[in-house]
Design a protein around this motif. Structure first.
Motif, PDB file in Angstrom:
ATOM      1  N   ARG A 160       0.577  -1.661  -0.151  1.00 35.75           N
ATOM      2  CA  ARG A 160      -0.038  -0.469   0.127  1.00 35.75           C
ATOM      3  C   ARG A 160       0.786   1.319  -0.429  1.00 35.75           C
ATOM      4  NH1 ARG A 160      -3.540  -2.869   3.340  1.00 35.75           N
ATOM      5  NH2 ARG A 160      -2.101  -2.349   5.290  1.00 35.75           N
ATOM      6  N   TYR A 161       2.010   0.937   0.875  1.00 37.15           N
ATOM      7  CA  TYR A 161       3.252   2.828   1.052  1.00 37.15           C
ATOM      8  C   TYR A 161       3.405   2.408  -0.281  1.00 37.15           C
ATOM      9  CZ  TYR A 161       5.748   6.042   2.359  1.00 37.15           C
ATOM     10  OH  TYR A 161       6.711   7.339   3.144  1.00 37.15           O
ATOM     11  N   MET A 162       3.646   1.573  -1.050  1.00 37.00           N
ATOM     12  CA  MET A 162       4.940   0.837  -2.254  1.00 37.00           C
ATOM     13  C   MET A 162       3.631   2.050  -3.868  1.00 37.00           C
ATOM     14  SD  MET A 162       8.250   0.659  -2.483  1.00 37.00           S
ATOM     15  CE  MET A 162       8.130   0.084  -4.312  1.00 37.00           C
ATOM     16  N   LYS A 163       2.220   2.310  -3.582  1.00 40.02           N
ATOM     17  CA  LYS A 163       1.205   2.645  -4.451  1.00 40.02           C
ATOM     18  C   LYS A 163       1.462   4.341  -3.536  1.00 40.02           C
ATOM     19  CE  LYS A 163      -4.072   2.519  -5.590  1.00 40.02           C
ATOM     20  NZ  LYS A 163      -3.836   4.425  -5.785  1.00 40.02           N
ATOM     21  N   ILE A 164       1.315   4.781  -2.743  1.00 37.88           N
ATOM     22  CA  ILE A 164       1.775   6.060  -2.560  1.00 37.88           C
ATOM     23  C   ILE A 164       3.435   6.458  -2.921  1.00 37.88           C
ATOM     24  CG2 ILE A 164       1.961   7.799  -0.481  1.00 37.88           C
ATOM     25  CD1 ILE A 164       0.582   5.813   1.215  1.00 37.88           C
ATOM     26  N   LEU A 165       4.144   6.100  -2.487  1.00 35.16           N
ATOM     27  CA  LEU A 165       5.178   6.036  -3.156  1.00 35.16           C
ATOM     28  C   LEU A 165       5.294   6.474  -5.221  1.00 35.16           C
ATOM     29  CD1 LEU A 165       7.871   4.094  -1.134  1.00 35.16           C
ATOM     30  CD2 LEU A 165       7.452   6.636  -1.431  1.00 35.16           C
ATOM     31  N   LYS A 166       4.625   5.658  -5.356  1.00 31.62           N
ATOM     32  CA  LYS A 166       4.931   5.600  -6.630  1.00 31.62           C
ATOM     33  C   LYS A 166       3.857   6.486  -8.226  1.00 31.62           C
ATOM     34  CE  LYS A 166       4.683   0.763  -7.625  1.00 31.62           C
ATOM     35  NZ  LYS A 166       4.892  -0.938  -8.107  1.00 31.62           N
ATOM     36  N   VAL A 185      12.382   9.499  -4.314  1.00 23.24           N
ATOM     37  CA  VAL A 185      13.346  11.043  -3.427  1.00 23.24           C
ATOM     38  C   VAL A 185      13.248  11.990  -3.947  1.00 23.24           C
ATOM     39  CG1 VAL A 185      15.338  10.694  -2.805  1.00 23.24           C
ATOM     40  CG2 VAL A 185      15.491   8.634  -4.033  1.00 23.24           C
ATOM     41  N   GLU A 186      13.061  12.467  -4.716  1.00 22.23           N
ATOM     42  CA  GLU A 186      13.161  14.274  -4.337  1.00 22.23           C
ATOM     43  C   GLU A 186      11.320  14.314  -3.815  1.00 22.23           C
ATOM     44  OE1 GLU A 186      13.667  16.237  -8.101  1.00 22.23           O
ATOM     45  OE2 GLU A 186      15.642  16.043  -8.163  1.00 22.23           O
ATOM     46  N   ARG A 187      10.953  14.371  -3.833  1.00 23.23           N
ATOM     47  CA  ARG A 187       8.973  14.607  -3.488  1.00 23.23           C
ATOM     48  C   ARG A 187       9.394  13.682  -2.030  1.00 23.23           C
ATOM     49  NH1 ARG A 187       4.239  14.621  -5.517  1.00 23.23           N
ATOM     50  NH2 ARG A 187       2.716  15.292  -3.869  1.00 23.23           N
ATOM     51  N   TYR A 188       9.856  12.116  -2.366  1.00 23.72           N
ATOM     52  CA  TYR A 188       9.616  12.341   0.055  1.00 23.72           C
ATOM     53  C   TYR A 188      10.274  13.214   0.482  1.00 23.72           C
ATOM     54  CZ  TYR A 188      10.039   9.353   3.470  1.00 23.72           C
ATOM     55  OH  TYR A 188       9.977   8.690   5.026  1.00 23.72           O
ATOM     56  N   ILE A 189      11.410  13.875   0.098  1.00 16.78           N
ATOM     57  CA  ILE A 189      12.386  14.182   0.810  1.00 16.78           C
ATOM     58  C   ILE A 189      11.994  15.479   0.922  1.00 16.78           C
ATOM     59  CG2 ILE A 189      14.414  15.861   1.095  1.00 16.78           C
ATOM     60  CD1 ILE A 189      16.246  13.564   0.033  1.00 16.78           C
ATOM     61  N   ALA A 190      11.086  16.417  -0.178  1.00 22.51           N
ATOM     62  CA  ALA A 190      10.680  17.552   0.133  1.00 22.51           C
ATOM     63  C   ALA A 190       9.451  17.550   0.932  1.00 22.51           C
ATOM     64  CB  ALA A 190      10.185  17.716  -1.790  1.00 22.51           C
ATOM     65  N   GLU A 191       8.539  15.984   0.825  1.00 24.57           N
ATOM     66  CA  GLU A 191       6.878  16.086   2.093  1.00 24.57           C
ATOM     67  C   GLU A 191       8.014  16.368   3.868  1.00 24.57           C
ATOM     68  OE1 GLU A 191       4.135  13.348   2.782  1.00 24.57           O
ATOM     69  OE2 GLU A 191       4.709  13.488   0.418  1.00 24.57           O
ATOM     70  N   GLU A 192       8.428  15.779   3.764  1.00 31.31           N
ATOM     71  CA  GLU A 192       9.179  15.107   4.727  1.00 31.31           C
ATOM     72  C   GLU A 192       9.837  16.576   5.319  1.00 31.31           C
ATOM     73  OE1 GLU A 192       9.601  13.081   7.505  1.00 31.31           O
ATOM     74  OE2 GLU A 192       8.186  11.488   5.518  1.00 31.31           O
ATOM     75  N   ALA A 193      10.330  17.966   4.743  1.00 36.37           N
ATOM     76  CA  ALA A 193      10.911  19.093   4.943  1.00 36.37           C
ATOM     77  C   ALA A 193       9.625  19.611   5.042  1.00 36.37           C
ATOM     78  CB  ALA A 193      11.763  19.601   4.041  1.00 36.37           C
ATOM     79  N   ILE A 194       8.775  19.742   4.611  1.00 35.77           N
ATOM     80  CA  ILE A 194       8.365  21.064   4.828  1.00 35.77           C
ATOM     81  C   ILE A 194       6.928  19.689   5.880  1.00 35.77           C
ATOM     82  CG2 ILE A 194       5.814  21.301   3.610  1.00 35.77           C
ATOM     83  CD1 ILE A 194       6.325  21.064   0.315  1.00 35.77           C
ATOM     84  N   GLU A 195       7.062  18.772   5.902  1.00 33.24           N
ATOM     85  CA  GLU A 195       5.593  18.564   7.356  1.00 33.24           C
ATOM     86  C   GLU A 195       7.226  19.404   8.594  1.00 33.24           C
ATOM     87  OE1 GLU A 195       5.069  14.935   6.760  1.00 33.24           O
ATOM     88  OE2 GLU A 195       3.202  15.178   5.610  1.00 33.24           O
ATOM     89  N   LYS A 249       6.859  11.927 -11.319  1.00 36.03           N
ATOM     90  CA  LYS A 249       6.897  12.668 -12.329  1.00 36.03           C
ATOM     91  C   LYS A 249       7.485  12.783 -13.773  1.00 36.03           C
ATOM     92  CE  LYS A 249       3.902  14.590  -9.494  1.00 36.03           C
ATOM     93  NZ  LYS A 249       2.518  14.267  -9.688  1.00 36.03           N
ATOM     94  N   ASN A 250       8.877  12.035 -13.186  1.00 32.96           N
ATOM     95  CA  ASN A 250      10.070  12.531 -14.037  1.00 32.96           C
ATOM     96  C   ASN A 250      10.156  10.542 -14.906  1.00 32.96           C
ATOM     97  OD1 ASN A 250      12.036  12.333 -16.227  1.00 32.96           O
ATOM     98  ND2 ASN A 250      13.191  13.710 -15.055  1.00 32.96           N
ATOM     99  N   LEU A 251       9.241  10.516 -15.442  1.00 34.88           N
ATOM    100  CA  LEU A 251       9.476   8.897 -16.150  1.00 34.88           C
ATOM    101  C   LEU A 251      10.276   8.362 -16.419  1.00 34.88           C
ATOM    102  CD1 LEU A 251       5.523   8.713 -18.156  1.00 34.88           C
ATOM    103  CD2 LEU A 251       6.364   7.647 -15.658  1.00 34.88           C
ATOM    104  N   HIS A 252      11.083   8.876 -16.404  1.00 36.04           N
ATOM    105  CA  HIS A 252      12.865   8.452 -17.164  1.00 36.04           C
ATOM    106  C   HIS A 252      13.566   8.483 -16.257  1.00 36.04           C
ATOM    107  CE1 HIS A 252      12.742   9.477 -21.142  1.00 36.04           C
ATOM    108  NE2 HIS A 252      11.455  10.366 -21.038  1.00 36.04           N
TER     109      HIS A 252
END
Length: 229
Positions: free
Chosen positions: A96-102, A116-126, A106-109
């Motif tokens: 279920r958490y892998m679905k959230i990470l997928k 990783v960038e989206r996860y780090i940005a979310e952790e920093a904002i929270e 945003k960049n399919l390449h």
């Protein structure tokens, strides 16, 4: 749940007795190994049952039915002996958490780097939002009456006044246990989940608890205006 509970009921009176008995024994086997309380004395019997069940299935089902996943049934009891109960090894929360990470991709390449960038940005904002929420404003003088308002008197009895956070928490508890407000709570949770479909259930619940008061107040004012008209 399908293998442990529902399949036994679904195949009643629609299959031959021998086939139904083999499938029922397979369901009972999974029900036994997936329980939260296991008796180590019965492990050998369960392992022998797994072998017998596979033999019965090979008698009544075609060879195309048997792949590596079916034959892995023989090793499940041995895995329980080494690693513990099955319910502690479920992969469902991870999937279920892998679905959230997928959903962060945003960049399919470069999907891994994007996650990783989206996860780090979310952790920093929270982290920043939680840190700033508890921080004190700079440059504003502290009132000399704050201690008295907070329940720290200078003389006489010490009257303890609950903080604003405790009052909001108590208010939320009262609203959650009110049947008349339950419809609004479910509706608001649905709105938050619809606005943030990729976020986890815990995040949606925290967001709902944080903004429900203002939203419910606006809904109450709208209802009053409609009733007046």
């Amino acid at each position: 749940m399908l293998m442990q509970e529902l399949l036994v009921v679904a195949i009643q009176d629609i299959l031959p007795n021998k086939v139904r008995l083999a499938i029922t024994r397979l369901c009972f086997f999974f029900n036994a190994i997936c329980s939260k309380v296991l008796d180590p004395v019965k492990f050998d019997d369960l392992e022998n049952d797994a072998t017998i069940i596979l033999c019965h299935l090979e008698m009544y089902f075609p060879l195309a039915f048997f792949d590596i996943m079916v034959h892995l049934i023989v090793h499940l009891v041995r895995v329980i002996k080494c690693c513990g109960p099955v319910y502690l090894q479920w992969m469902y929360p991870v999937e279920r958490y892998m679905k959230i990470l997928k959903g962060y991709t945003k960049n399919l390449h470069h999907p891994e780097a994007s996650i990783v960038e989206r996860y780090i940005a979310e952790e920093a904002i929270e982290f920043c939002s939680e840190y700033i929420e508890k921080d004190k404003p700079v440059g504003l003088p502290k009132s000399r009456h704050d201690d008295r308002v907070g329940g720290k008197g200078l003389r006489g009895l010490h009257v303890i006044t609950p903080s604003l956070e405790d009052l909001l928490q108590a208010h939320l508890y009262v609203l959650n246990n009110n049947n008349e407000v339950l419809t609004y709570i479910l509706h608001h949770e649905g709105l938050v989940k619809q606005s943030n479909p990729k976020m986890s259930k815990n995040w949606v619940l925290k967001k709902h608890n944080k903004i429900f008061f203002d939203w419910f107040k606006e809904q109450s004012l709208l209802m009053k205006m409609l009733l007046k008209h």
